[in-house]
Design a protein around this motif. Structure first.
Motif, PDB file in Angstrom:
ATOM      1  N   ILE A 186     -36.477 -79.373  21.836  1.00  0.00           N
ATOM      2  CA  ILE A 186     -36.275 -78.047  22.434  1.00  0.00           C
ATOM      3  C   ILE A 186     -36.987 -77.974  23.790  1.00  0.00           C
ATOM      4  N   LYS A 187     -38.194 -78.499  23.835  1.00  0.00           N
ATOM      5  CA  LYS A 187     -39.001 -78.392  25.055  1.00  0.00           C
ATOM      6  C   LYS A 187     -38.357 -79.117  26.231  1.00  0.00           C
ATOM      7  N   PHE A 188     -37.678 -80.232  25.964  1.00  0.00           N
ATOM      8  CA  PHE A 188     -37.123 -81.026  27.060  1.00  0.00           C
ATOM      9  C   PHE A 188     -35.614 -80.868  27.195  1.00  0.00           C
ATOM     10  N   ALA A 189     -35.028 -79.925  26.454  1.00  0.00           N
ATOM     11  CA  ALA A 189     -33.609 -79.614  26.631  1.00  0.00           C
ATOM     12  C   ALA A 189     -33.465 -78.576  27.731  1.00  0.00           C
ATOM     13  N   GLU A 190     -32.265 -78.480  28.279  1.00  0.00           N
ATOM     14  CA  GLU A 190     -31.968 -77.437  29.256  1.00  0.00           C
ATOM     15  C   GLU A 190     -31.252 -76.268  28.580  1.00  0.00           C
ATOM     16  N   VAL A 191     -30.344 -76.580  27.665  1.00  0.00           N
ATOM     17  CA  VAL A 191     -29.672 -75.556  26.863  1.00  0.00           C
ATOM     18  C   VAL A 191     -29.910 -75.881  25.394  1.00  0.00           C
ATOM     19  N   VAL A 192     -30.240 -74.870  24.615  1.00  0.00           N
ATOM     20  CA  VAL A 192     -30.448 -75.046  23.180  1.00  0.00           C
ATOM     21  C   VAL A 192     -29.388 -74.257  22.424  1.00  0.00           C
ATOM     22  N   VAL A 193     -28.664 -74.946  21.548  1.00  0.00           N
ATOM     23  CA  VAL A 193     -27.674 -74.302  20.688  1.00  0.00           C
ATOM     24  C   VAL A 193     -28.311 -74.103  19.323  1.00  0.00           C
ATOM     25  N   VAL A 194     -28.568 -72.851  18.964  1.00  0.00           N
ATOM     26  CA  VAL A 194     -29.123 -72.534  17.643  1.00  0.00           C
ATOM     27  C   VAL A 194     -27.948 -72.362  16.687  1.00  0.00           C
ATOM     28  N   THR A 195     -27.849 -73.255  15.706  1.00  0.00           N
ATOM     29  CA  THR A 195     -26.730 -73.268  14.775  1.00  0.00           C
ATOM     30  C   THR A 195     -27.089 -72.465  13.531  1.00  0.00           C
ATOM     31  N   LEU A 196     -26.270 -71.463  13.213  1.00  0.00           N
ATOM     32  CA  LEU A 196     -26.480 -70.614  12.046  1.00  0.00           C
ATOM     33  C   LEU A 196     -25.362 -70.840  11.045  1.00  0.00           C
ATOM     34  N   ASP A 197     -25.691 -70.711   9.781  1.00  0.00           N
ATOM     35  CA  ASP A 197     -24.699 -70.794   8.710  1.00  0.00           C
ATOM     36  C   ASP A 197     -24.047 -69.422   8.572  1.00  0.00           C
ATOM     37  N   ALA A 198     -22.720 -69.355   8.768  1.00  0.00           N
ATOM     38  CA  ALA A 198     -22.016 -68.066   8.746  1.00  0.00           C
ATOM     39  C   ALA A 198     -22.109 -67.374   7.401  1.00  0.00           C
ATOM     40  N   THR A 199     -22.328 -68.141   6.335  1.00  0.00           N
ATOM     41  CA  THR A 199     -22.406 -67.533   5.004  1.00  0.00           C
ATOM     42  C   THR A 199     -23.771 -66.906   4.736  1.00  0.00           C
ATOM     43  N   MET A 200     -24.762 -67.204   5.593  1.00  0.00           N
ATOM     44  CA  MET A 200     -26.098 -66.607   5.420  1.00  0.00           C
ATOM     45  C   MET A 200     -26.794 -66.474   6.762  1.00  0.00           C
ATOM     46  N   SER A 201     -26.084 -65.934   7.751  1.00  0.00           N
ATOM     47  CA  SER A 201     -26.607 -65.898   9.121  1.00  0.00           C
ATOM     48  C   SER A 201     -27.700 -64.855   9.303  1.00  0.00           C
ATOM     49  N   PHE A 202     -28.492 -65.083  10.349  1.00  0.00           N
ATOM     50  CA  PHE A 202     -29.564 -64.176  10.778  1.00  0.00           C
ATOM     51  C   PHE A 202     -30.585 -63.890   9.685  1.00  0.00           C
ATOM     52  N   GLU A 203     -31.027 -64.953   9.022  1.00  0.00           N
ATOM     53  CA  GLU A 203     -32.193 -64.822   8.170  1.00  0.00           C
ATOM     54  C   GLU A 203     -33.446 -64.870   9.046  1.00  0.00           C
ATOM     55  N   LYS A 204     -34.577 -64.579   8.445  1.00  0.00           N
ATOM     56  CA  LYS A 204     -35.814 -64.483   9.218  1.00  0.00           C
ATOM     57  C   LYS A 204     -36.111 -65.774   9.971  1.00  0.00           C
TER      58      LYS A 204
END
Length: 475
Positions: free
Chosen positions: A282-300
């Motif tokens: 993450i620290k050395f990337a320029e863009v970070v894609v945060v992948t979420l599971d659609a069946t249980m998205s936006f957990e803590k």
């Protein structure tokens, strides 16, 4: 790089240690636990004047093809197929085991030249194992110690017929062409003139998320091959593996990372190493894609990962994976939109894309969002436009008065991009409330279309010419 060399052998013989020794960096995770490496990891190796691509592989084990170990073995077999030479490692201290003998038979059948290495041969403890290794039928073994760097001169002589030699001048030219990742003391990127996406400077994109969110499956579908080890088991990926990819003539370096669980649940040393490797990606990337599971998205934990990316100052894209498993998509999208408005104030306007990694749906939309987010991350606004905007917003909504005195915002400039960083010179910045900073940042985003990326806004106090000890200039 010209030649490719694969390192193979049973688990825990020191393949990753030798890999790190040849690339000159601690890229591969190393632990006493057998089977740490699962995916094949490439690296740029140098040994004297030899330059080649070295591939670290999973330990060879006898297992059913459908099992995790069987799929790991298939990854190793693919590395052998693409290699120009193979380094077969055994543990000299343990001697030749039945597993070594079994896979030596496999190695003898390959058309690639095989070099037998007896690792951990320092001292007298490895002598018996070194002599035993003649029985494998792979020629004369080379005694080495990957941990201490012994025996590398003999390895050089063995590799020389199969690997290109590079002169000092050619190596100097190559090093000048290498793109270095420069960050300052705050972890923010130092600006570069050339845009990312070229062959010489690919865009660095890290795919992160919780375990079993479909990160490796997504990358496999993007590159069009089973490059990453996948399966129903959670936590398969351990190392952060990079893959070069070209999308519509734009070059991208994808980083697959280990799943990041809640800190309280990460107990084992190996998982801590894997998570640390993901955080470094993450620290050395320029863009970070945060992948979420659609069946249980936006957990803590999802929100904590997104917050971490924002605090690191990286361009951000949210990918809602496994969208094909969602039945009521309208309700699911409403939930995602509500979460976006509620939780993502510091990255307002973040790009959110729904997709199915296993079916290859939505990948073009995802990459388009990645490049849009990258453009916002590099946004620059001229000083004259900033100060005209500052005059208007402070006239419409003046800063609060503290102790009967109005705080004055005098001047504004943007010293940095990646992410956009603005400085406002004002009186008594320490007394300016956080709510007013949020007002300025949100107005900045809307006016100059800086959406989906962190925005830094800091204040500086102008010097008081009448303060004690200040000398007044004589005209």
């Amino acid at each position: 790089m010209g030649a490719t060399v694969a390192i193979i052998g049973r688990p825990n013989v020191g393949k990753s240690t030798l890999f790190n020794r040849l690339v000159g960096k601690r890229l591969a995770l190393v632990d006493d636990t057998p089977g740490v490496t699962r995916d094949r990891r490439p690296g740029e190796a140098r040994l004297g004047d030899l330059r080649f691509t070295i591939i670290d592989t999973a330990g060879l084990e006898e297992a059913d093809k459908s099992s995790l170990e069987g799929r790991m073995r298939r990854q190793t077999e693919e590395a052998i197929e693409t290699a120009d030479a193979v380094l077969f490692l055994i543990d000299a201290r343990a001697g030749v085991t039945p597993l070594d003998a079994h896979f030596a038979e496999v190695a003898r059948k390959t058309t690639r030249p095989v070099i037998l290495l007896a690792n951990k041969a320092e001292g007298r403890a490895g002598e018996s194992g070194l002599y035993e290794s003649y029985s494998l039928g792979l020629g004369e073994p080379i005694a080495i110690s990957a941990e201490h760097g012994e025996g590398l001169a003999d390895l050089y002589d063995a590799l020389k017929p199969h690997v290109d030699r590079v002169s000092d001048e050619e190596q100097s030219n190559r090093e000048e062409a290498v793109v270095n990742v420069d960050v300052d003391e705050d972890g923010e990127f130092i600006e570069e003139q050339d845009p990312a996406g070229t062959k010489e400077r690919p865009l660095r994109v890290a795919i992160v998320g919780r375990p079993n969110a479909g990160k490796s499956t997504l990358i496999n579908e993007m590159v069009g091959e089973d490059r990453m080890l996948t399966g129903p088991e959670a936590g398969i990926t351990r190392d952060s593996i990079s893959v070069d990819w070209v999308w519509r003539d734009r070059h991208v370096k994808l980083f697959d990372t280990a799943g990041i669980r809640r800190k309280a649940r990460v107990q084992e040393k190996l998982e801590k190493l894997s998570v640390a490797d993901a955080l470094r990606a993450i620290k050395f990337a320029e863009v970070v894609v945060v992948t979420l599971d659609a069946t249980m998205s936006f957990e803590k934990q999802d929100l904590q990962i997104i917050d971490l990316v924002a605090r690191e100052g990286r361009a951000l894209v949210i990918a809602i994976n496994k969208w094909d498993l969602v039945e009521d998509r309208e309700a699911a999208w409403k939930k995602i939109r509500d979460a976006n408005e509620r939780y993502f104030n510091q990255i307002r306007g973040v790009q959110i894309t729904t997709l199915s990694g296993i079916q290859g749906q939505g990948i073009d939309r995802l990459v388009e969002s990645v490049f849009k987010s990258y453009e916002a991350w590099n946004a620059r606004v001229s000083t004259s436009k900033l100060n005209r905007w500052l005059d208007r917003v402070t006239a419409n909504h003046p800063p609060p008065a503290v102790a009967g005195r109005r705080i004055r915002l005098r001047y504004m400039t943007q010293p940095k991009t990646r992410p956009p960083h603005f400085i406002v010179f004002c009186s008594r910045p320490e007394q300016l409330p956080e709510s007013y900073t949020r007002y300025l940042v949100n107005s900045l985003r809307e006016k100059f279309n800086i959406q989906g990326t962190p925005v830094r806004l800091t204040y500086r106090k102008g010097e008081n010419p009448y303060a004690p000890g200040k000398k007044r200039k004589i005209q």
